[in-house]
Design a protein around this motif. Structure first.
Motif, PDB file in Angstrom:
ATOM      1  N   ILE A 259       0.736  -1.251  -0.103  1.00 43.94           N
ATOM      2  CA  ILE A 259      -0.104  -0.222   0.008  1.00 43.94           C
ATOM      3  C   ILE A 259       0.824   1.381   0.039  1.00 43.94           C
ATOM      4  O   ILE A 259       0.512   2.190  -0.767  1.00 43.94           O
ATOM      5  CB  ILE A 259      -0.883  -0.014   1.202  1.00 43.94           C
ATOM      6  CG1 ILE A 259      -1.852  -1.250   1.061  1.00 43.94           C
ATOM      7  CG2 ILE A 259      -1.816   1.176   1.343  1.00 43.94           C
ATOM      8  CD1 ILE A 259      -2.810  -1.181   2.481  1.00 43.94           C
ATOM      9  N   ALA A 260       1.888   1.234   0.860  1.00 51.55           N
ATOM     10  CA  ALA A 260       2.797   2.398   1.008  1.00 51.55           C
ATOM     11  C   ALA A 260       3.537   2.320  -0.441  1.00 51.55           C
ATOM     12  O   ALA A 260       3.726   3.808  -0.913  1.00 51.55           O
ATOM     13  CB  ALA A 260       3.953   2.059   2.015  1.00 51.55           C
ATOM     14  N   ALA A 261       3.977   1.335  -1.161  1.00 45.10           N
ATOM     15  CA  ALA A 261       4.559   1.358  -2.410  1.00 45.10           C
ATOM     16  C   ALA A 261       3.738   2.012  -3.457  1.00 45.10           C
ATOM     17  O   ALA A 261       4.099   3.103  -4.211  1.00 45.10           O
ATOM     18  CB  ALA A 261       4.919   0.018  -2.700  1.00 45.10           C
ATOM     19  N   ALA A 262       2.327   1.562  -3.483  1.00 40.45           N
ATOM     20  CA  ALA A 262       1.376   2.310  -4.104  1.00 40.45           C
ATOM     21  C   ALA A 262       1.241   3.714  -3.941  1.00 40.45           C
ATOM     22  O   ALA A 262       1.092   4.500  -4.848  1.00 40.45           O
ATOM     23  CB  ALA A 262       0.019   1.660  -4.258  1.00 40.45           C
ATOM     24  N   GLY A 263       1.267   4.216  -2.787  1.00 40.52           N
ATOM     25  CA  GLY A 263       0.871   5.436  -2.557  1.00 40.52           C
ATOM     26  C   GLY A 263       2.015   6.582  -2.893  1.00 40.52           C
ATOM     27  O   GLY A 263       2.006   7.334  -3.203  1.00 40.52           O
ATOM     28  N   THR A 264       3.280   6.101  -2.618  1.00 30.45           N
ATOM     29  CA  THR A 264       4.587   6.641  -3.004  1.00 30.45           C
ATOM     30  C   THR A 264       4.819   6.961  -4.528  1.00 30.45           C
ATOM     31  O   THR A 264       4.961   8.117  -5.077  1.00 30.45           O
ATOM     32  CB  THR A 264       5.775   6.064  -2.490  1.00 30.45           C
ATOM     33  OG1 THR A 264       5.656   5.692  -1.219  1.00 30.45           O
ATOM     34  CG2 THR A 264       7.022   6.765  -2.933  1.00 30.45           C
ATOM     35  N   GLY A 265       4.234   5.909  -5.293  1.00 33.98           N
ATOM     36  CA  GLY A 265       4.197   6.096  -6.793  1.00 33.98           C
ATOM     37  C   GLY A 265       3.242   7.332  -6.907  1.00 33.98           C
ATOM     38  O   GLY A 265       3.474   7.992  -8.162  1.00 33.98           O
ATOM     39  N   VAL A 266       2.163   7.406  -6.442  1.00 30.94           N
ATOM     40  CA  VAL A 266       1.336   8.489  -6.863  1.00 30.94           C
ATOM     41  C   VAL A 266       1.724  10.014  -6.439  1.00 30.94           C
ATOM     42  O   VAL A 266       1.836  10.789  -7.367  1.00 30.94           O
ATOM     43  CB  VAL A 266      -0.211   8.244  -6.149  1.00 30.94           C
ATOM     44  CG1 VAL A 266      -1.213   9.465  -6.472  1.00 30.94           C
ATOM     45  CG2 VAL A 266      -0.770   7.044  -6.532  1.00 30.94           C
ATOM     46  N   VAL A 267       2.662   9.763  -5.271  1.00 31.42           N
ATOM     47  CA  VAL A 267       3.128  11.038  -4.914  1.00 31.42           C
ATOM     48  C   VAL A 267       4.021  11.564  -5.843  1.00 31.42           C
ATOM     49  O   VAL A 267       4.403  12.563  -6.028  1.00 31.42           O
ATOM     50  CB  VAL A 267       3.428  10.917  -3.605  1.00 31.42           C
ATOM     51  CG1 VAL A 267       4.452  12.132  -2.964  1.00 31.42           C
ATOM     52  CG2 VAL A 267       2.430  10.503  -2.413  1.00 31.42           C
ATOM     53  N   LEU A 268       4.825  10.715  -6.462  1.00 26.28           N
ATOM     54  CA  LEU A 268       5.830  10.941  -7.129  1.00 26.28           C
ATOM     55  C   LEU A 268       5.434  11.156  -8.725  1.00 26.28           C
ATOM     56  O   LEU A 268       6.176  10.992  -9.642  1.00 26.28           O
ATOM     57  CB  LEU A 268       7.118   9.884  -7.177  1.00 26.28           C
ATOM     58  CG  LEU A 268       7.685   9.725  -5.945  1.00 26.28           C
ATOM     59  CD1 LEU A 268       8.796   8.638  -5.867  1.00 26.28           C
ATOM     60  CD2 LEU A 268       8.502  10.996  -5.511  1.00 26.28           C
ATOM     61  N   GLY A 269       4.414  11.151  -8.989  1.00 25.14           N
ATOM     62  CA  GLY A 269       3.807  11.448 -10.496  1.00 25.14           C
ATOM     63  C   GLY A 269       3.217  10.333 -11.177  1.00 25.14           C
ATOM     64  O   GLY A 269       2.971  10.570 -12.405  1.00 25.14           O
ATOM     65  N   GLY A 270       2.868   9.134 -10.390  1.00 26.46           N
ATOM     66  CA  GLY A 270       2.257   7.976 -10.947  1.00 26.46           C
ATOM     67  C   GLY A 270       0.886   8.058 -11.131  1.00 26.46           C
ATOM     68  O   GLY A 270       0.272   9.107 -10.607  1.00 26.46           O
ATOM     69  N   VAL A 281      -6.682  -2.303  -0.673  1.00 24.89           N
ATOM     70  CA  VAL A 281      -6.344  -1.571   0.515  1.00 24.89           C
ATOM     71  C   VAL A 281      -7.500  -1.940   1.689  1.00 24.89           C
ATOM     72  O   VAL A 281      -7.194  -1.865   2.657  1.00 24.89           O
ATOM     73  CB  VAL A 281      -6.635  -0.056   0.277  1.00 24.89           C
ATOM     74  CG1 VAL A 281      -6.289   0.757   1.442  1.00 24.89           C
ATOM     75  CG2 VAL A 281      -5.267   0.375  -0.598  1.00 24.89           C
ATOM     76  N   LEU A 282      -8.632  -1.830   1.182  1.00 25.21           N
ATOM     77  CA  LEU A 282      -9.903  -2.124   1.999  1.00 25.21           C
ATOM     78  C   LEU A 282      -9.903  -3.438   2.600  1.00 25.21           C
ATOM     79  O   LEU A 282     -10.142  -3.767   4.037  1.00 25.21           O
ATOM     80  CB  LEU A 282     -11.271  -1.819   1.430  1.00 25.21           C
ATOM     81  CG  LEU A 282     -11.286  -0.522   0.916  1.00 25.21           C
ATOM     82  CD1 LEU A 282     -13.026  -0.243   0.323  1.00 25.21           C
ATOM     83  CD2 LEU A 282     -11.553   0.553   2.208  1.00 25.21           C
ATOM     84  N   THR A 283      -9.541  -4.393   1.748  1.00 27.27           N
ATOM     85  CA  THR A 283      -9.289  -5.911   2.222  1.00 27.27           C
ATOM     86  C   THR A 283      -8.169  -5.897   3.338  1.00 27.27           C
ATOM     87  O   THR A 283      -8.247  -6.592   4.196  1.00 27.27           O
ATOM     88  CB  THR A 283      -9.020  -6.827   0.878  1.00 27.27           C
ATOM     89  OG1 THR A 283     -10.310  -6.535   0.051  1.00 27.27           O
ATOM     90  CG2 THR A 283      -8.860  -8.377   1.567  1.00 27.27           C
TER      91      THR A 283
END
Length: 302
Positions: A259-270, A281-283
């Motif tokens: 989840i942290a990996a996915a969130g970091t990707g968004v923050v970095l422009g992904g 995430v909900l699961t």
């Protein structure tokens, strides 16, 4: 009135457990965020960069232990074998599995293997895991796999993914026998030092003695981040959590890494994750709620 037993003692233990779980959660978030940073090392001499990372982490851990009054004891006897097992499996072979596995499988396949860690630790980290803990771990594993997504692989890729899973489990379980005497700082210092020697040896043979001179500023910055946050800080937080609440309950928190990996990707422009990731995430959240409530004393504050 004796406050060492009864509801006051139970509440104090519960608060301590929650603090330990928060430390473990932070460690997994740091590990997950490292995915994007590790990408900066894609064109660097891999083994040499890893040797630098763990050498820096060893120095930082020794300084932190000295400043905080934590004694780092010299291992004795069979303790060397346990610590070598942690370094060899969780740090060296784990990275070998990632490198070789990526030649046969897409990254998501290896990520799903790591996502199975909560269930593996629940099965192997307790003598008699409760049904609630096992159910929570299974749900967390399913959610983490959804976050990672699927990918293509071949038979060799499946084998490398299995090795990655085994090494990730070994990183936690092989440290348990030495945590009581050495504590989080001692285990982290010794495993990082052993990993430094191993990576330096591999780098010297495969990349040559001049490989360190080819590291560019962005490689050095990435190595510094990995050494400080993902290694020195995350290792101490994680082993502190494992020592307090046990490998089985701590393992549930591994579901936070993807989840942290996915969130970091968004923050970095992904790109923003799709519906499957949000369901994952909900699961994971549901699995954590089930598994942690099955732990000793935590339900008292939930």
């Amino acid at each position: 009135m004796d406050l060492s037993a009864g509801p006051y003692a139970a509440q104090a233990r519960c608060v301590t457990d929650l603090r330990a779980l928060a430390s473990g959660a932070a460690a997994m978030m740091f590990v997950g965020s490292s995915v994007a940073v590790s990408g900066l090392l894609a064109d660097a001499p891999f083994w040499t960069a890893q040797a630098l990372r763990y050498a820096l982490a060893t120095v930082l851990l020794l300084l932190a232990a000295r400043l905080t009054g934590h004694r780092v004891r010299c291992p004795r006897g069979v303790e060397w074998a346990w610590l070598a097992g942690v370094a060899g499996s969780g740090l060296v072979l784990f990275n070998v599995g990632l490198v070789r596995g990526s030649e046969h499988a897409e990254p998501a396949v290896l990520g799903v293997a790591v996502a199975c860690v909560p269930l593996a630790l629940a099965l192997g980290g307790a003598r008699r895991p409760s049904p609630g803990l096992l159910l929570g771990a299974a749900v967390v594993t399913a959610g983490a796999a959804l976050v990672q997504g699927g990918g293509r692989t071949d038979a060799a890729g499946v084998g490398w993914a299995a090795l990655v899973l085994a090494c990730e489990v070994g990183f936690t379980l092989l440290a348990v026998p030495v945590l009581r005497r050495h504590g989080p700082f001692g285990v982290s210092v010794h495993t990082c030092a052993l990993a430094t020697a191993a990576f330096a040896g591999i780098g010297l043979v495969t990349e040559g003695p001049g490989a360190a001179a080819t590291l560019r500023p962005e490689h050095l910055a990435a190595s510094l981040h990995l050494a400080v946050v993902v290694t020195a800080l995350a290792f101490v937080l994680w082993y502190g959590c494992v020592g307090r609440v046990g490998a089985g309950r701590a393992g549930l928190l591994c579901g936070l890494a993807p989840i942290a990996a996915a969130g970091t990707g968004v923050v970095l422009g992904g790109p923003v994750p799709g519906p499957a990731v949000w369901i994952g995430v909900l699961t994971v959240a549901a699995g954590l709620a089930v598994g942690l409530r099955a732990g000793r004393g935590v339900e008292a504050l939930l």
